[in-house]
Structures are given as structure tokens and as C-alpha cells.
Design an enzyme around this catalytic site. Structure first.
Site, PDB file in Angstrom:
ATOM      1  CG  HIS A 417       0.694  -6.961  -5.639  1.00  0.00           C
ATOM      2  ND1 HIS A 417       1.870  -7.493  -5.560  1.00  0.00           N
ATOM      3  CD2 HIS A 417       0.863  -5.983  -5.013  1.00  0.00           C
ATOM      4  CE1 HIS A 417       2.519  -7.098  -4.586  1.00  0.00           C
ATOM      5  NE2 HIS A 417       1.980  -5.904  -4.169  1.00  0.00           N
ATOM      6  CB  CYS A 728      -4.165   6.595 -14.318  1.00  0.00           C
ATOM      7  SG  CYS A 728      -5.595   6.446 -13.518  1.00  0.00           S
TER       8      CYS A 728
HETATM    9  C1  PEP Z   1      -7.546   0.904 -13.620  1.00  0.00           C
HETATM   10  O1  PEP Z   1      -8.709   0.323 -13.191  1.00  0.00           O
HETATM   11  O2  PEP Z   1      -7.200   1.210 -14.927  1.00  0.00           O
HETATM   12  C2  PEP Z   1      -6.815   1.437 -12.730  1.00  0.00           C
HETATM   13  C3  PEP Z   1      -5.638   2.188 -12.823  1.00  0.00           C
HETATM   14  O3  PEP Z   1      -6.812   1.192 -11.441  1.00  0.00           O
HETATM   15  P1  PEP Z   1      -6.719  -0.243 -10.836  1.00  0.00           P
HETATM   16  O4  PEP Z   1      -5.398  -0.959 -11.788  1.00  0.00           O
HETATM   17  O5  PEP Z   1      -5.715   0.280  -9.516  1.00  0.00           O
HETATM   18  O6  PEP Z   1      -7.668  -0.944 -10.709  1.00  0.00           O
END
Ligand code: PEP
Ligand code: MG
Length: 776
Positions: A417, A728
Site C-alpha cells: 500500500h 498491470c
Molecule cells: C498484481 O497482482 O500484479 C496486481 C496488479 O494486483 P494487486 O497488486 O492489486 O494484487
């Protein structure tokens, strides 16, 4: 007179004909080849509503609280019923039809019917893209289309937007341009000066068919770089143009077709056509006195100009110098993504006392007083310019994080976070130091380096080290973006960062996490719904997502349904009802929880449904942490239950577990539009390395061959099946990963705000290399 010919309109007629028509009239008057057309003036619309006596009712219907979605929807419906349900006076309809009939040789011309709102191009209030455009219209539909353009002044988005910007509804009028369609054989865009450097170079992009394909980005166009002075063609990059848009001769509709095999890699523009474009480019720039961004089309050998706008992206080097940052020029840092601090910031390193080291999670070098924040502390102790030092950041710390100049945590990795939020806020951060809250003292002056991950004693100035803010923040405010075939998007986790994210010039949002919106409510979803009702919960989501969808419209925004682990929920009011899991990362999160707790999931889906209903057709839905086609089938069935048209709306899945990567073919057969690699989780689950555990951070390798193999296989399968792919996860900001993905043929890459510009350049470089390799 209800109508005016474009020949009789000029830039000064904005009030009468709206922004779009005024600009087309100006070009026509300057002798540039604009397809012929006329304008149904703004006055015609105004007289219509007044004489029919619907104006008062219309504007009264707008007196609503725009945050109330149901009221917003009702306002749109009332406006549409009033406008579409009231007949146009015969003499007005006849004048429009008579004028139209003089346009085509046989009186049956295909025309484009485009809205031209009078407030369209006001500074700081871009209404562009909010009103309707209809292509290939003929006589029988003309009057209806004109009225539909008028009604589009009252879409939910437009109403909301005007309320937000404080524009009175009754002071915006709308004209409508009726212009002969150019059945372009070729079309594209032209920049009359280099869009980022301002050099006298003309850049042309060209593809087969109608321009929509280039403007919407569904095809990678050829690229020509021409010297404006000598008209010499300096560079030609011929792209593989897979699709084109054209008019279906039977229905008159615009359709996407495959480009015939032999024309895919054929060069679109001849030298003569380039010469003609350059001539027009010079004329239009001379006419306006500023570099222009022009949309053009070629039909039966003639070049037409469809639109011209000033390029707002050319950077002003003086403007950059004016800012308060010193240190390395943005341009140089930009060319070495992820390479850490720049040379200019290294001076004095040798003499400094390094107090601690962690992971450089958000770039920049800053000094300030340490403010140790424990969970019990009042966050208002954090003053402007402090460095927050905390065990781990929580959503309720965001206001304090905004005030702070820097952030340091004991725990967490690059995807925690603290790391995500600091990057979005543009605040330098070092995470996972292990012991900052115990080693550093309250009030102590330190310098943190968010690239290298170091924390040093004393202020930067004491040692002659220059402070600098995140590179991105000193770049020009408006996007200076290289044109790439692979889309480069941006991740957003806190809606407050939307504006900053949009200013990067990214092609859309590749991941909008809604966890932050939910966690910042301070209550678990169940508790919030119990206390405030389900409508209030849906409204929170609608508001949070809408801010981002609005900021980016019409660029796509891919919002993800909830993926918060139970340990984060446990911190909230109502958290005592959450299970105490030994391993929350492997526990009840993502779609698996949504499928178990369908009542909460349904509220999220309702928020999406409402936003689509409001006209946010740029919104896409993404499901996190799916494992297989069964997860997708179940989610799809719940989506249908809440009324989502799963054939029409764009939705897809994240690839975050090896299981999901191995199930891609079966998931594709469920009708997903895209698959997006969440490499934070995919790496964690492939290598069995906890992404938030700094003890094993050195083993967290997104470029591990096994991770890459899973990714490559999914991209290959998706390419065969026509499913878009994207990334992403945090690794999207790493140059090596970018090169790999572009080579494999990924559709889009979604990076962190601070990395977007670097990734755009990296993508461009790799694409050019691929093109070169293929011709050598
Ligand atoms: C990931 O797991 O790469 C992702 C983009 O989701 P998060 O970081 O929110 O788990
Ligand atoms: Mg994830």
C-alpha cells in the site's frame, strides 16, 4: 435562418455555431480542402426549445443533486423525452432537408452529423467527446439525428460535468454540423511540428480506410517523419495494419474489416501524397500561427482536412526551469527507466552517514524531519514537509501522506500500500527498512532517496546534494507522448490521483483498484451496508470510479472488482467479524470471496451497471485472482443476474496464478475481452515468495524464466483467439519486462504514474527495433 454554410462561418462565430463548426469554417475560409457542409445553428436549437415551450421544464429537470445517480438518470430521461418527443416546426425541418439535398449530386449524400457545443472548447472545460456524432446519415434519419445531437447535451455525463465545473445548464447551447462524408481510402493524423520538441518536423500517421481506426488506436499506423523546410522524408516506418474501418455499402454503417493480406504491410502514402499533406500542414500552421494537430483523409486522390487543433503538448524548456526542482534534467532520467538516482544527485554520497536501507519505492530525493507515526498516534501531528516513518501505511493515512514530503516504512515491498500510494501521490518513499520506527528518532533531520532506497543523516543541502521531486512532476503538464502501437496505460489506486495520472498522456487506465475506496470508508463492506444501507455503498463506488472514468473519458478505464485480503479488512470497523487467516495472501480474497459473498459482489456490479447507464462506455470490468473457467462462468452468471449485458460491455480477467495462466484457453471461450497480467501475484504464486515480506524481497523476481514462460504462453494463445492482453503489475515499469512483452506482442502495458513516460519511450524503442529487425 436555421442553417449556415461552412463557407460563411469563421472562428469568431463560436457563439452561433459552436467550437467544432467554427474551426471547420475557419479552415474552409483559409482555402483548405474541408469536405463541404452546413451548420444547424445554436440559435435554431434555442428557438426550438423556447418556442415549443419545453425550455423551462428542461432546465428545471436539471435542478438535482448530481451525486444522486437515480436523479441524474431521471434528468437525462426527462430531457431526452422532451427534445425527441417534440416536433421540429415544419419550416425548420424543411430548411435543413432542402439544404441537405443540394449537397449530393443525386440528392442522397451520406453525411456526418456532429454536435458542436458552444462551450466545447473553453479553456479548462473540455466538453469534447461528450456529445454525439453520427456517421453515414441519409435524408430519412437526418432530422432525428440532429435532435439526438441536441439531446446529447443532456447525457448524464454532460449534466454531471457541468454541475461540477459550475456551468449553468441554460448557458450552453448546441449547434450541429452536417458535413459530407469522405469515404476515405486512407486517413490519419498529422502534427505540423514535432509534438514534443517543437522542431520543424512534420509527423504523419496513416492507415487504410476511415480515420476512426487511427484515432481510436485500434490499428498501428504507418509513421512518416518529414522535414518541414525541405519536405524531405527523413523516416518511414511501415506498420502491420491488421484492420481498417470502412462504410458497409449495404447498410451504410461503419464496420471494422481485416485488411487484405497483401496490403497489410504495404506503405500507405506515396511521396506525392506526403508532399500534398506537407503543403497543407504548412498552410494550416501559417494560418493559425501555432503548430497544429490535423485529422486528414484521402478520397479519390484528393486530400481533405477533417479537423485541426493546436498541439498543446510541446514542452517549453523555460517552463521546466521555472519550477522549483533542481538536479538532473527530466529528459535524461526519462531515458533510463528504473535506473535509480541520476548522476547529479550522487555528489557527496561518500561522506554521508547511511542510517538505513530499504527498497526505493517511489522516486525522488527529499530531506525533512522524521515524524514517527504509530497506529495510536494522531495523524494530524504530521506537518507539511515531514517525513512519515511508520510500520506500515494504512488507507486512513492518505491525507497525512499527502502532506508529507517523504515516507518510510518498516514493512512492505514494492507492491505494498505504501509503495503504490506514494507513487501515485508523487511522494518519495523507502519501504521495508525493517526497523525505521525504532532506529530513527522523532524530529531527526534525514534525507531519503526513493530511487536507491537509502536514508541518510542530515539535510541534502548540508551535503550539497540536490533535492528533486519525482521526475514526472517536473515534466510538462500536458502529455508529450511518443506514438506507440502498443498502448501504454497507467494504474490508479486512489481516485485523488486521477488527474495526475491523466496528465501523463497514458492511453487509459489499465488497472483501477477499488480497494482503496472501500478501505477508506473505515468500515468493512458488510458493516458499511448494515449501517448506511446498500444504496450508500453503491454510491460510494460509483463516485470513486466515476471520478477516474470522467477524467480519462473517452480513454478506457479498467476497474477491478474488490480484492482486499482479510487482514486489511480486520483493521476496519466491523473487522472483528472477519476470519483470522493464517495466510491471508492465500486466503479469502479476489473473485473467490466475491463468489462466496455474492451480496457484496452484486453491489459492486450494480455500481458498474449504473456507470454504464450514465454513459461511461469507456469503463471496463476486471475480475481479480481467478483460477479457471469455472470462476469465470460463475462470475459471469452473477453479472447477468444484475442485468449486465456481458456481450456488449467489455470485461476480462487478471492472470495472477499459474492456474489461470494454464486455463487461458478455456477462459477465453467464456467470452472475456482481455486478460491482464498481475505480475505481483503471479510472481508470488509461481515462486512461492511472499510479495510483502522484505526478508525474501531479493527472491521476488518477476523476470524469472518460469514467470516469463507463463506470460509468453498466455500472450500467444490470446493472440490466436483475439483476446487482448495487458500487464498491470509493478513489473510493467521495468524496461526489461517492457521489451519482453512488446516482443511477445502484448496489446497494452499499464505502468505506475511516475513510470508512464519512460515506458512510452521504452515501448517506442523496442517497436522500432522490431521493425528494423524485420526489414534487415
Ligand atoms: C498484481 O497482482 O500484479 C496486481 C496488479 O494486483 P494487486 O497488486 O492489486 O494484487
Ligand atoms: Mg494482484
Amino acid at each position: 435562418m436555421a442553417v449556415l454554410w461552412l463557407d460563411d462561418v469563421s472562428a469568431g462565430d463560436l457563439e452561433t455555431v459552436g467550437g467544432k463548426a467554427a474551426s471547420l469554417g475557419e479552415l474552409t475560409g483559409a482555402g483548405l480542402p474541408v469536405p463541404p457542409g452546413f451548420v444547424v445553428t445554436a440559435g435554431t436549437y434555442r428557438t426550438f426549445i423556447e418556442e415549443a415551450g419545453i425550455d423551462e421544464e428542461l432546465f428545471a429537470a436539471m435542478e438535482i443533486d448530481p451525486e444522486d445517480s437515480a436523479a441524474l438518470k431521471q434528468a437525462q430521461e426527462t430531457a431526452h423525452e422532451l427534445i425527441l418527443g417534440t416536433d421540429l416546426p415544419d419550416e425548420v425541418a424543411e430548411e435543413i432537408i432542402d439544404t441537405y439535398r443540394t449537397m449530393g449530386e443525386d440528392g442522397e449524400a451520406f453525411v456526418a452529423v456532429r454536435s458542436s457545443a458552444t462551450a466545447e472548447d473553453l479553456p479548462d472545460a473540455s466538453f469534447a467527446g461528450q456529445q454525439e456524432t453520427f456517421l453515414n446519415v441519409r435524408e430519412e434519419a437526418l432530422i432525428r439525428r440532429v435532435k439526438e445531437c441536441w439531446a446529447s447535451l443532456f447525457s448524464q455525463r454532460a449534466i454531471y460535468y457541468r454541475q461540477q465545473k459550475g456551468f449553468p445548464h441554460d448557458e450552453v447551447d448546441i449547434a450541429v454540423v452536417v458535413q459530407r462524408m469522405v469515404d476515405a481510402e486512407k486517413s490519419g493524423v498529422m502534427f505540423t511540428s514535432h509534438p514534443s520538441t517543437g522542431e520543424p518536423q512534420i509527423i504523419i500517421e496513416a492507415a487504410w480506410g476511415l480515420g476512426e481506426a487511427v484515432v481510436s488506436g485500434s490499428v498501428s499506423p504507418d509513421n512518416y517523419v518529414v522535414d518541414r523546410e525541405t519536405a524531405a522524408v527523413d523516416e518511414v516506418t511501415v506498420a502491420d495494419k491488421k484492420v481498417m474501418m470502412e462504410k458497409d455499402l449495404e447498410t451504410g454503417e461503419t464496420v471494422e474489416r481485416d485488411v487484405p493480406e497483401d496490403r497489410r504491410e504495404e506503405r500507405v502514402l506515396s511521396d506525392a501524397e506526403i508532399e500534398r499533406l506537407v503543403e497543407l500542414g504548412r498552410l494550416v500552421e501559417d494560418h493559425y500561427g501555432d503548430p497544429q494537430d490535423v485529422e486528414w483523409a484521402i478520397f479519390e486522390g484528393d486530400v481533405y482536412m477533417l479537423q485541426s487543433r493546436p498541439i498543446t503538448t510541446i514542452s517549453d524548456p523555460a517552463g521546466v526551469d521555472d519550477r522549483d526542482r533542481t538536479g538532473d534534467p527530466a529528459g535524461e532520467a526519462a531515458s533510463t527507466p528504473g535506473s535509480g538516482a541520476t548522476g547529479a544527485t550522487d555528489g557527496g554520497d561518500g561522506n554521508d552517514e547511511e542510517l538505513l536501507r530499504g527498497l526505493g519505492a517511489s522516486p525522488g530525493i527529499v530531506s525533512g524531519a522524521v515524524r514517527i507515526v504509530t497506529k495510536l498516534d494522531h495523524l494530524d501531528q504530521v506537518a507539511d514537509g515531514d517525513i512519515i516513518v511508520t510500520e506500515m501505511t494504512m488507507p486512513d493515512m492518505v491525507p497525512a501522506m499527502k502532506r508529507a514530503d517523504g515516507i518510510v516504512t518498516d514493512e512492505g515491498g514494492m507492491t505494498s500500500h505504501a509503495a503504490i500510494v506514494s507513487r501515485e501521490l508523487g511522494v518519495p518513499a523507502v519501504v521495508g527498512t525493517g526497523s525505521a520506527t525504532r532506529t530513527l528518532e522523532d524530529g531527526q533531520i534525514v534525507t531519503i532517496d526513493g530511487d536507491k532506497g537509502t536514508i541518510r543523516e542530515g539535510s541534502a543541502a548540508d551535503r550539497g546534494v540536490e533535492e528533486y521531486e519525482p521526475v514526472e512532476s517536473v515534466r510538462p503538464e500536458t502529455p508529450v507522448k511518443p506514438m506507440t502501437a502498443t498502448e501504454v496505460k497507467v494504474n490508479v489506486s486512489i481516485p485523488e490521483a486521477a488527474e495526475r495520472a491523466a496528465a501523463t498522456g497514458a492511453d487509459g487506465v489499465g488497472l483501477l483498484r477499488i480497494e482503496h475506496m472501500v478501505l477508506s470508508l473505515g468500515k468493512t463492506p458488510a458493516k458499511y451496508i448494515a449501517d448506511n444501507g446498500e444504496d450508500a455503498y453503491v454510491q460510494e463506488l460509483v463516485d470513486g470510479i466515476r471520478g477516474v472514468a470522467e477524467e480519462f473519458y473517452p480513454r478506457p478505464v479498467r476497474a477491478r472488482t474488490l480484492d482486499a485480503p482479510t487482514d486489511e479488512f480486520r483493521e476496519l470497523e466491523g473487522g472483528e467479524d472477519e476470519p483470522n487467516e493464517h495466510n491471508p495472501m492465500l486466503g479469502w480474497r479476489g473473485v473467490r470471496r466475491s463468489l462466496d459473498k455474492t451480496d457484496v459482489f452484486e453491489k459492486e456490479l450494480r455500481a458498474f451497471q449504473e456507470l454504464w447507464g450514465m454513459g461511461y462506455d469507456n469503463l471496463e470490468l476486471m475480475l481479480p485472482l481467478v483460477n479457471d473457467a469455472e470462476d469465470v462462468r460463475r462470475a459471469k452468471s452473477i453479472m447477468r443476474d444484475v442485468g449486465i449485458d456481458v456481450e456488449k460491455q467489455r470485461w476480462g480477467v487478471m492472470i495472477e496464478t499459474p492456474a489461470s495462466a494454464l486455463s487461458i484457453e478455456e477462459m477465453a471461450s467464456e467470452g472475456i475481452d482481455f486478460a491482464s497480467f498481475g505480475t505481483n501475484d503471479l510472481t508470488q504464486y509461481t515462486l512461492a515468495v511472499d510479495r510483502n515480506n522484505s526478508n525474501v524481497a531479493d527472491r521476488f523476481d518477476e523476470l524469472h524464466p518460469t514467470v516469463l514462460e507463463l506470460i509468453a504462453d498466455v500472450i500467444g494463445t490470446c493472440r490466436e483467439l483475439g483476446v487482448d492482453t495487458s500487464i498491470c503489475g509493478q513489473a510493467a515499469s521495468k524496461p526489461d519486462m517492457v521489451d519482453f512483452l512488446v516482443e511477445e506482442g502484448i496489446t497494452s502495458i499499464s505502468a505506475n504514474i511516475d513510470a508512464v513516460r519512460d515506458v512510452q519511450h521504452e515501448v517506442k524503442r523496442t517497436e522500432q527495433k522490431l521493425v528494423l529487425d524485420s526489414v534487415r
